[in-house]
Design a protein around this motif. Structure first.
Motif, PDB file in Angstrom:
ATOM      1  N   SER A 132       1.144  -1.241   0.028  1.00 36.47           N
ATOM      2  CA  SER A 132      -0.148  -0.231  -0.082  1.00 36.47           C
ATOM      3  C   SER A 132       0.883   1.218   0.167  1.00 36.47           C
ATOM      4  O   SER A 132       1.801   1.367   0.407  1.00 36.47           O
ATOM      5  N   LEU A 133       0.412   2.413  -0.767  1.00 32.25           N
ATOM      6  CA  LEU A 133       1.211   3.428  -0.976  1.00 32.25           C
ATOM      7  C   LEU A 133       0.466   4.743  -0.431  1.00 32.25           C
ATOM      8  O   LEU A 133      -0.211   4.922  -1.487  1.00 32.25           O
ATOM      9  N   PRO A 134       0.398   5.004   0.623  1.00 37.01           N
ATOM     10  CA  PRO A 134      -0.324   6.346   1.119  1.00 37.01           C
ATOM     11  C   PRO A 134       0.174   7.672   0.477  1.00 37.01           C
ATOM     12  O   PRO A 134       1.356   7.718   0.847  1.00 37.01           O
ATOM     13  N   VAL A 135      -0.481   8.463  -0.182  1.00 39.44           N
ATOM     14  CA  VAL A 135      -0.033   9.808  -0.580  1.00 39.44           C
ATOM     15  C   VAL A 135      -0.876  10.604   0.447  1.00 39.44           C
ATOM     16  O   VAL A 135      -2.220  10.672   0.126  1.00 39.44           O
ATOM     17  N   ASN A 136      -0.229  11.276   1.202  1.00 41.36           N
ATOM     18  CA  ASN A 136      -0.918  12.107   2.263  1.00 41.36           C
ATOM     19  C   ASN A 136      -0.888  13.455   1.689  1.00 41.36           C
ATOM     20  O   ASN A 136       0.441  13.921   1.297  1.00 41.36           O
ATOM     21  N   ALA A 137      -1.674  14.359   1.691  1.00 37.51           N
ATOM     22  CA  ALA A 137      -1.636  15.793   1.543  1.00 37.51           C
ATOM     23  C   ALA A 137      -1.505  16.554   2.891  1.00 37.51           C
ATOM     24  O   ALA A 137      -2.244  16.419   3.533  1.00 37.51           O
ATOM     25  N   LEU A 138      -0.623  17.300   3.075  1.00 35.75           N
ATOM     26  CA  LEU A 138      -0.505  18.023   4.453  1.00 35.75           C
ATOM     27  C   LEU A 138      -1.743  18.576   4.892  1.00 35.75           C
ATOM     28  O   LEU A 138      -2.070  19.312   4.411  1.00 35.75           O
ATOM     29  N   PRO A 165       3.612  -0.203  -9.562  1.00 39.48           N
ATOM     30  CA  PRO A 165       2.076  -0.494 -10.405  1.00 39.48           C
ATOM     31  C   PRO A 165       1.104  -1.280  -9.700  1.00 39.48           C
ATOM     32  O   PRO A 165      -0.042  -1.201  -9.890  1.00 39.48           O
ATOM     33  N   LYS A 166       1.635  -2.177  -8.933  1.00 37.45           N
ATOM     34  CA  LYS A 166       0.849  -3.086  -8.137  1.00 37.45           C
ATOM     35  C   LYS A 166       0.502  -2.624  -6.680  1.00 37.45           C
ATOM     36  O   LYS A 166      -0.437  -3.468  -6.014  1.00 37.45           O
ATOM     37  N   ALA A 167       0.711  -1.497  -6.425  1.00 37.10           N
ATOM     38  CA  ALA A 167       0.512  -1.076  -4.948  1.00 37.10           C
ATOM     39  C   ALA A 167      -0.887  -0.542  -4.886  1.00 37.10           C
ATOM     40  O   ALA A 167      -1.294  -0.277  -5.736  1.00 37.10           O
ATOM     41  N   MET A 168      -1.498  -0.770  -3.601  1.00 37.41           N
ATOM     42  CA  MET A 168      -2.924  -0.011  -3.537  1.00 37.41           C
ATOM     43  C   MET A 168      -2.266   1.389  -3.311  1.00 37.41           C
ATOM     44  O   MET A 168      -1.668   1.615  -2.286  1.00 37.41           O
ATOM     45  N   VAL A 169      -2.754   2.322  -3.978  1.00 36.31           N
ATOM     46  CA  VAL A 169      -2.245   3.996  -3.893  1.00 36.31           C
ATOM     47  C   VAL A 169      -3.198   4.493  -2.997  1.00 36.31           C
ATOM     48  O   VAL A 169      -4.524   4.381  -3.697  1.00 36.31           O
ATOM     49  N   ARG A 170      -2.994   4.951  -2.140  1.00 38.61           N
ATOM     50  CA  ARG A 170      -4.054   5.487  -1.188  1.00 38.61           C
ATOM     51  C   ARG A 170      -4.270   7.006  -1.132  1.00 38.61           C
ATOM     52  O   ARG A 170      -3.141   7.664  -0.552  1.00 38.61           O
ATOM     53  N   LEU A 171      -5.510   7.494  -1.383  1.00 36.95           N
ATOM     54  CA  LEU A 171      -5.581   9.010  -1.160  1.00 36.95           C
ATOM     55  C   LEU A 171      -5.798   9.102   0.054  1.00 36.95           C
ATOM     56  O   LEU A 171      -7.017   8.766   0.777  1.00 36.95           O
ATOM     57  N   SER A 172      -4.914   9.598   1.092  1.00 39.00           N
ATOM     58  CA  SER A 172      -4.844   9.531   2.547  1.00 39.00           C
ATOM     59  C   SER A 172      -5.220  11.013   3.112  1.00 39.00           C
ATOM     60  O   SER A 172      -6.470  11.452   2.805  1.00 39.00           O
ATOM     61  N   ALA A 173      -4.479  11.423   3.958  1.00 38.78           N
ATOM     62  CA  ALA A 173      -4.780  12.693   4.557  1.00 38.78           C
ATOM     63  C   ALA A 173      -4.989  13.812   3.576  1.00 38.78           C
ATOM     64  O   ALA A 173      -4.515  13.668   2.515  1.00 38.78           O
ATOM     65  N   GLY A 174      -5.952  14.686   4.019  1.00 38.42           N
ATOM     66  CA  GLY A 174      -6.138  15.827   2.966  1.00 38.42           C
ATOM     67  C   GLY A 174      -7.262  15.764   2.211  1.00 38.42           C
ATOM     68  O   GLY A 174      -7.774  16.711   1.665  1.00 38.42           O
ATOM     69  N   ARG A 175      -7.954  14.697   2.106  1.00 35.74           N
ATOM     70  CA  ARG A 175      -9.200  14.106   1.322  1.00 35.74           C
ATOM     71  C   ARG A 175     -10.127  15.219   1.523  1.00 35.74           C
ATOM     72  O   ARG A 175     -11.001  15.561   0.785  1.00 35.74           O
ATOM     73  N   GLU A 176     -10.306  15.632   3.049  1.00 35.66           N
ATOM     74  CA  GLU A 176     -11.457  16.541   3.499  1.00 35.66           C
ATOM     75  C   GLU A 176     -11.352  17.804   2.760  1.00 35.66           C
ATOM     76  O   GLU A 176     -12.333  18.309   2.501  1.00 35.66           O
ATOM     77  N   GLY A 177     -10.152  18.248   2.332  1.00 38.80           N
ATOM     78  CA  GLY A 177     -10.163  19.740   1.792  1.00 38.80           C
ATOM     79  C   GLY A 177     -10.269  19.440   0.202  1.00 38.80           C
ATOM     80  O   GLY A 177     -10.340  20.445  -0.401  1.00 38.80           O
ATOM     81  N   MET A 178     -10.342  18.179  -0.417  1.00 36.24           N
ATOM     82  CA  MET A 178     -10.426  18.128  -2.011  1.00 36.24           C
ATOM     83  C   MET A 178     -11.812  18.201  -2.522  1.00 36.24           C
ATOM     84  O   MET A 178     -12.782  17.560  -2.053  1.00 36.24           O
ATOM     85  N   SER A 179     -11.973  18.931  -3.647  1.00 34.52           N
ATOM     86  CA  SER A 179     -13.096  18.846  -4.170  1.00 34.52           C
ATOM     87  C   SER A 179     -13.388  17.473  -4.751  1.00 34.52           C
ATOM     88  O   SER A 179     -12.684  16.678  -4.901  1.00 34.52           O
ATOM     89  N   ARG A 180     -14.750  17.206  -5.157  1.00 35.82           N
ATOM     90  CA  ARG A 180     -15.180  15.847  -5.843  1.00 35.82           C
ATOM     91  C   ARG A 180     -14.329  15.834  -7.155  1.00 35.82           C
ATOM     92  O   ARG A 180     -14.056  14.709  -7.486  1.00 35.82           O
TER      93      ARG A 180
END
Ligand code: SAM
Ligand code: DTB
Ligand code: SF4
Length: 331
Positions: free
Chosen positions: A224-230, A265-280
């Motif tokens: 799993s590869l979490p990409v967090n936005a601060l 390519p085979k990792a679960m890429v996770r949209l992690s912290a910071g999603r709260e502030g992101m538009s749809r």
């Protein structure tokens, strides 16, 4: 190179190659990432994970972004390690809400042997609910990793956080090598690794490329590869810097997700912290660029997430299914 070759995992990426991916025209980059994503995953499925802070605040590390470090006066109340029954009850609620994976987080520099019995009890209890188990507990030794694995822990989250050159701007109480050692203990114990980082901490594109280059050249790619936005936290050094200098450009964030998909390519890429502030729309672009996992349930560890009904609406509007939902419906 054919499209087929480009989707195969590689461990020999150079930093220059990773930087070149970031420099591609945006449409080309997202198209490549979406194509690779489809080679390994159903692009309409997104995994839902839920987090619980099983021990909050008072942490001895000085990670410059964190609400839980004792080094900064963030106003967060510290708590003791939760009782296993209370954790298992929360996991049950998360499962009822559709979460497939349950992740337990502790604000610790490292695991202490004296806490292992409680940790083992909560892990085995969550596992017995039929959920995937994940924990993020700071550094751990090879023996501790083996004990956690034996209790039923599937994933251990331990992030590199940023590229090696920017690392000293982020934390000084543990080294990049410390983090690599914990990841190695986790792998050796036979657990899956969850490892990623944070963008928007004032780092340069070169540092984002450095992070993804480090992840793509580990002995095994993260599962799993979490990409967090601060999430900027008041009274933390990096929260203050982000307030002064502004958040990461959303297009650059999507680029980071796309490059993560291409180099692992085979990792679960996770949209992690910071999603709260992101538009749809931004979230939709991230899913197109290869993100296929999110945290749900209204709260991360100490900061908010979109509410479940907002996420359900987004999934319905995009035609996305929670991972595992098809199998359950058929059962
Ligand atoms: N104490 C453990 C550790 O650091 O290994 C586990 C918990 S820690 C909160 C897990 C990860 O969350 C960190 O490595 C960092 O990448 C991410 N994180 C923490 N605070 C964040 C913030 N304000 N914004 C974005 N990501 C954050
Ligand atoms: C990760 O990379 N992101 C999650 C998980 N691993 C543990 C945590 C993000 C925490 C965000 C800040 C907070 O809620 O305290
Ligand atoms: Fe502690 Fe983890 Fe926060 Fe760093 S990120 S201060 S180790 S809780």
């Amino acid at each position: 190179m054919t499209a087929r070759d480009a989707a195969l995992p590689r461990h020999d990426w150079t930093l220059a190659e990773v930087e070149a991916l970031f420099d591609l025209p945006f449409m080309e980059l997202v198209f490549q990432a979406a194509s690779v994503h489809r080679r390994w995953f159903d692009p309409n499925e997104v995994q839902l994970s839920q987090l619980l802070s099983v021990k909050t605040g008072g942490c001895a590390e000085n990670c410059g972004y964190c609400s839980q470090s004792a080094s900064f006066d963030t106003g967060l109340k510290a708590t003791k390690l939760m009782e296993p029954d209370a954790v298992i009850a929360e996991a049950k609620r998360a499962r009822e809400g559709g979460a497939q994976r349950f992740c337990m987080g502790a604000a610790w520099r490292e695991v202490k042997d004296r806490d292992l019995p409680k940790l083992e009890a909560m892990i085995s209890g969550v596992k017995a609910l039929g959920m995937e188990t994940c924990a993020t507990l700071g550094m751990c030794t090879p023996d501790q990793a083996k004990a956690l694995k034996a209790a039923g822990l599937d994933y251990y989250n331990h992030n590199l956080d940023t590229g090696p050159e920017y690392y000293a701007e982020v934390v000084t109480t543990r080294t990049y090598q410390d983090r690599l050692d914990t990841l190695s203990a986790v792998r050796e114990a036979g657990m899956s690794t969850c490892c990623g980082g944070i963008v928007g901490m004032g780092e340069k594109r070169r540092d984002r490329a450095g992070l993804l280059h480090s992840l793509a050249t580990l002995p095994a790619h993260p599962d799993s590869l979490p990409v967090n936005a601060l999430v900027p936290i008041a009274n933390t050094p990096l929260g203050a810097k982000a307030k002064r200098e502004g958040e990461i450009d959303p297009i650059e964030f999507v680029r980071t997700v796309a490059v993560a998909r291409l180099v692992c390519p085979k990792a679960m890429v996770r949209l992690s912290a910071g999603r709260e502030g992101m538009s749809r729309e931004l979230q939709a672009l991230c899913f197109l660029a290869g993100a296929n996992s999110i945290f749900v349930g209204g709260k991360l560890l100490t900061t908010p997430l979109p509410e479940m009904d907002e996420d359900s609406r987004l999934f319905a509007d995009l035609g996305l299914r929670p991972m595992g939902a098809k199998a359950e419906a058929a059962a």
